[in-house]
Every structure is written in C-alpha cells, then in structure tokens.
Design an enzyme around this catalytic site. Structure first.
Site, short mmCIF file in Angstrom:
data_model
loop_
_atom_site.label_atom_id
_atom_site.label_comp_id
_atom_site.label_asym_id
_atom_site.label_seq_id
_atom_site.Cartn_x
_atom_site.Cartn_y
_atom_site.Cartn_z
N ASP A 45 0.78 -1.25 0.00
CA ASP A 45 0.00 0.00 0.00
C ASP A 45 0.81 1.30 0.00
OD1 ASP A 45 -1.52 -2.14 0.81
OD2 ASP A 45 -2.27 -1.21 2.63
N SER A 105 -0.39 0.20 7.39
CA SER A 105 -0.78 1.38 6.61
C SER A 105 -1.36 2.52 7.43
CB SER A 105 -1.78 0.97 5.54
OG SER A 105 -1.09 0.28 4.54
C1 FRU Z 1 -3.86 -3.74 2.66
C2 FRU Z 1 -3.26 -4.11 3.99
C3 FRU Z 1 -3.66 -3.13 5.08
C4 FRU Z 1 -2.54 -3.26 6.08
C5 FRU Z 1 -1.35 -3.45 5.16
C6 FRU Z 1 -0.26 -4.34 5.73
O1 FRU Z 1 -3.14 -4.26 1.59
O2 FRU Z 1 -3.60 -5.43 4.36
O3 FRU Z 1 -4.94 -3.37 5.63
O4 FRU Z 1 -2.42 -2.14 6.89
O5 FRU Z 1 -1.84 -4.00 3.98
O6 FRU Z 1 0.85 -4.32 4.89
#
Ligand code: FRU
Length: 498
Positions: A45, A105
């Site tokens: 992300d 994230s």
């Molecule tokens: C989305 C996610 C988020 C999390 C992050 C972990 O792709 O699963 O919900 O914060 O990636 O890398």
C-alpha cells in the site's frame, strides 16, 4: 512460513544476503522505468501521501527481505512535481512494543509545520492474537522522523474484532477526524470514526453510517474526502463475490458518493458502490489534496495473496502513477496528472483509416511509453490495440462495439499471473468514438478510457523483445489517430536524501 524468518528485521539479515538480493533485483528484466518500485523485496500500500516542505511525500508498505508479506516498514519517496521521484530511505521501522510485527498502513497530515504520520502498529500477544495500535511518527522539514512513545489509540472499541487498521486523518470544521477500517463482531466489514483537537488525544465517535450493512468481511484502507461539495468514501472491501464483469479480483477497491458526512450523526447517505479500476492489479488506493486543490490518488499496482513472476527475482510490485480525481455525474474519473508530460521524450504519430484489418506503423513500438489512440466514426464490429506484441505474445485491448464491451485480455501477455482469477477483464462501453490513453512500462499497463471514465491497471510480464503495437478494426471501418511518446527514467534507483 517460519515466523522467525517472516518477521526478520533488515538489521538481522547478513550483508551478503542483502547484496545477493540486490544483485538478483538488478538483473531482473522486468524492472520498471518510471514507476515507484522497491529496491528489494515487496512493496504494497501507498501510505502517508502528503505535500510538505515543498515536496510531495509518498511512503509505502515495504518488506525488504523477500517477496512475501513479512515484517512491514514504511519506505519514503519524495518528489517536487509528481513526475520525478527520489528514494529517501526507511521512514518507519517496526520496533517493540507497539508496532513490533509491522508498521502497517496509515496516512499523513501537516500540523505545526511538521508532517504527522499516523499508522497502525501490528503486534501479537503471547497467544499470537493480533493486537492493533494506532500510532504516530512526526517528520520535520529535514526528513528526520521521530516516533511518539505511546500509541494514540491503544485498544479496539467494543463491538469490533482485532481487524482494525489503516487510519486516514483529515481536518474539518470541528477539528481532526480519523477513519479506520474495521470488522464487526459478526464478521462484516465497516469503518469507524474518531475525533481529536490536537492529533494526539483521540475520542471514539462511532461507526460510519452507510447502507452497506453486509458488504464483505473487512474494509481495508478507508479514505473519506469531499469533492465539489459531495462526500466520497473510498475503501477496499474483502469478501465480495464476483458478479458478471464485477469484483473479479481477489479483493476490490471502490467508492460510494453522496451528501457530505453528517458530522453529528456520522450518517453518510450515498449511492451504489463503484469499482475504481477494472484491471487485474490494483488495491489500497490513497488520496491527498495538494496545494492546487487537486485530489490526487495513488494505488498499489498489485493484489494480495497472488504470486508474481518477479518473486523469483527478489522483488514484487510497484505503485500506480499519480492520478487526479474528478466527479462526473456522480462517478469518479481518474486521469494521470498533467506533470507526467515532463517524462515525454521522442514523439511519433499517425493518422489512418482502418478497414477490416490489423496494422502497425514505423516508429510506433516500444517498452516504456505513453500512447494516445483515438478511434473515430467507428462502423465496425470491434476495434482495438495490441501492445507488447512479440512472436507469441500480445496484450489485447478490444472494444466490442456490437456487444458494448471493452476487454483487456492478458492471456497471451507473457508469464502468467493469478490465472485462477481469469485472464480477461471487461466493462460496459458504448459510442462510435473511443479514446484510449495508455501508460505502458516494462511490466505494466495503465489504460485510461475516454478521459478517465474507466481505468484498467494491470501488470504484464512479456519478454523484452515483445515491443510491437498493432491497431485493428474487425468487419468494418474506423478512423484512427495515434500519438506516442517514449517515457524516460523517473525514479532514481539509488537511495539518498537529495
Ligand atoms: C492492505 C493491507 C492493510 C494493512 C497493510 C499491511 O493491503 O492489508 O490493511 O495495513 O496491507 O501491509
């Protein structure tokens, strides 16, 4: 996978191992030219996207040591113009106790001349139960980042499971507000809101009121903003069943629009859910408003839980190009930002009429380019363009006029990716004229249709010799106008503060 291996920190890896990984990445024939990609390991992300101290700052989820979702760091990239980027190094390192198993994230907001990065600290207790904390780190104009020594939100409110993450913060008339992706105790997805007057002390305000009571089992990466007086909620529901041409990917990214959020009742009156992108590889978009008042979006050009051909080369994924959002008749359109014109190099063009034929033209081919291709006055069953064409390879974009359908077909694009989720993606399209605006890079294609009404974002893994571009009309004629620019290297592969 062995937990110890999965959650290894960068400083726990021998230098020879890192050097060997860097070498594998350097030798990869699928490295991108003008997209943000990890120096090694896995990117997911986009995070903390903000304009601060004269630059756009864009961070991303990063696991440096492999192409699986291991221990996540925030990696920092910065740009003066959204076109050329520099790799600025690690921003947030996971550490005990509040983000020991990953700095997950989150978002960025400027206050008191500092960039505040608000994110989810992922931890597990002794019984390996997930314990999320919402944390903060503060960056100054020199790029120095300091973590706060305690979490902003240290528990999940009653009624929700431990799937509680991805804070997106903004400011409105009442102060600061934060939206967090959540899962209710009955295992349905939703989002909740918090308020704060100073970014440090947060109060649980309640659940966002929407009409989507049973819409997937978890909502990741929610993002609320207002555009032209309308409220917009972007989020990533997990667990939607495929329905015709919709929801074909493992997880979806989409949005609802409506009246602005009622700040008292937290009700959001909205219309139907639309997917943001119709391609194969798109997830976890994040937006920011820049100094010019534009709403700009960047997404992860990938999907969770699917292997990609670059895994064997020690790296995985990249970010999409930055796109400016607009609302047209209640629908969000996405167009690559104007500044990307700075990447344009050599130009070539052609005008022609196609008559039940497939044609290619001198100088119209390549690996990393921008292509605008308009079909006008179509009186044919289908028209389209094939890119990255080689002896056995091609990626096909086909507008089936009689069926009223646009299809991107990557069944012959090269190395296969996630074929269990199909090899074609389609959406409805009509009209006798169509405009395709394509950004093709070494291993990706972003297709903007009719000035961003629909977008298809996909990775493709052809051989480097597959450079051809062909245009076709089936059973009938169509006017064709093509302009193509080679695009230059836009992200330095070397790490540095300047
Ligand atoms: C989305 C996610 C988020 C999390 C992050 C972990 O792709 O699963 O919900 O914060 O990636 O890398």
């Amino acid at each position: 996978m062995d937990r110890e291996l999965k959650y290894r920190r960068l400083d726990q890896a021998p230098l020879e191992e890192i050097a060997a990984l860097q070498k594998r990445v350097k030798d990869s024939s699928w490295r991108q030219t003008y997209h943000i990609q990890p120096l090694t390991g896995l990117l997911n992300d986009p995070n903390g996207f903000a304009y601060y101290a004269g630059e756009y700052h864009l961070f991303y989820q990063w696991f440096p040591l492999g192409t699986y979702h291991g221990l996540k760091y925030w990696y920092h990239t910065a740009s003066k113009d959204l076109a050329f980027w520099r790799n600025a190094g690690i921003a947030i390192e996971p550490s005990a106790p509040y983000d020991s198993l990953g700095a997950y994230s989150g978002s960025g907001i400027v206050k008191d001349e500092k960039l505040h990065l608000i994110y989810t600290g992922n931890t597990r207790d002794d019984n390996w139960n997930r314990r999320p904390y919402q944390c903060m780190a503060v960056m100054d104009a020199e790029g120095n980042i300091t973590k706060l020594n305690k979490p902003l939100i240290d528990h999940v409110p009653e009624g929700y499971t431990e799937h509680f993450r991805d804070p997106k913060v903004w400011r409105d008339e009442d102060g600061y507000r934060c939206i967090i992706g959540a899962q209710r105790m009955d295992l349905t997805g939703t989002a909740v809101l918090y308020t704060s007057s100073n970014l440090v002390d947060w109060m649980f305000a309640g659940e966002l009121g929407t009409g989507l009571k049973e819409f997937g089992y978890m909502w990741e990466c929610p993002d609320y903003f207002e555009l032209n007086g309308q409220g917009v909620l972007i989020f990533c529901p997990q667990g939607l069943e495929a329905e015709g041409d919709h929801y074909q990917n493992i997880y979806q990214s989409g949005y609802i629009t409506g009246k602005p959020l009622n700040r008292e009742t937290l009700e959001f009156e909205h219309g139907v859910f639309h997917e943001l992108d119709r391609g194969f590889d798109y997830y976890a978009p994040q937006t920011m408003e820049d100094e010019q008042g534009r709403r700009i979006l960047v997404a992860w050009m990938g999907q969770p839980e699917i292997g990609y051909p670059t895994d064997q080369h020690g790296w995985a994924h990249c970010l999409t190009l930055p796109r400016a959002l607009e609302l047209r008749n209640g629908k969000l359109t996405q167009m690559p930002v104007e500044e990307l014109k700075k990447l344009r190099g050599k130009q070539a063009g052609v005008q022609d009429t196609l008559s039940s034929e497939t044609k290619s033209y001198d100088e119209i081919d390549g690996i990393a380019y921008e292509l605008i291709c308009e079909f006008r006055g179509i009186d044919a069953e289908a028209v389209g363009v094939e890119i990255r064409v080689g002896e056995t390879e091609r990626t096909v974009i086909r507008y089936d006029v009689t069926l009223g359908k646009l299809t991107m077909d990557r069944s012959a694009s090269g190395e296969r990716i996630g074929s269990e989720y199909g090899t074609a993606r389609s959406c409805r399209l009509d009209g006798r004229n169509v405009k395709f605006h394509l950004f093709v890079d070494t291993s990706s294609v972003e297709l903007f249709i009719n000035d961003g009404e629909e977008v298809f974002t996909s990775r493709i893994f052809p051989q480097s010799g597959s450079k051809g571009i062909r245009f076709f009309s089936n059973h009938g004629i169509a006017g064709l106008k093509v302009t193509k620019w080679d695009l230059t290297q836009a992200v330095n592969d070397i790490e540095g503060k300047d």
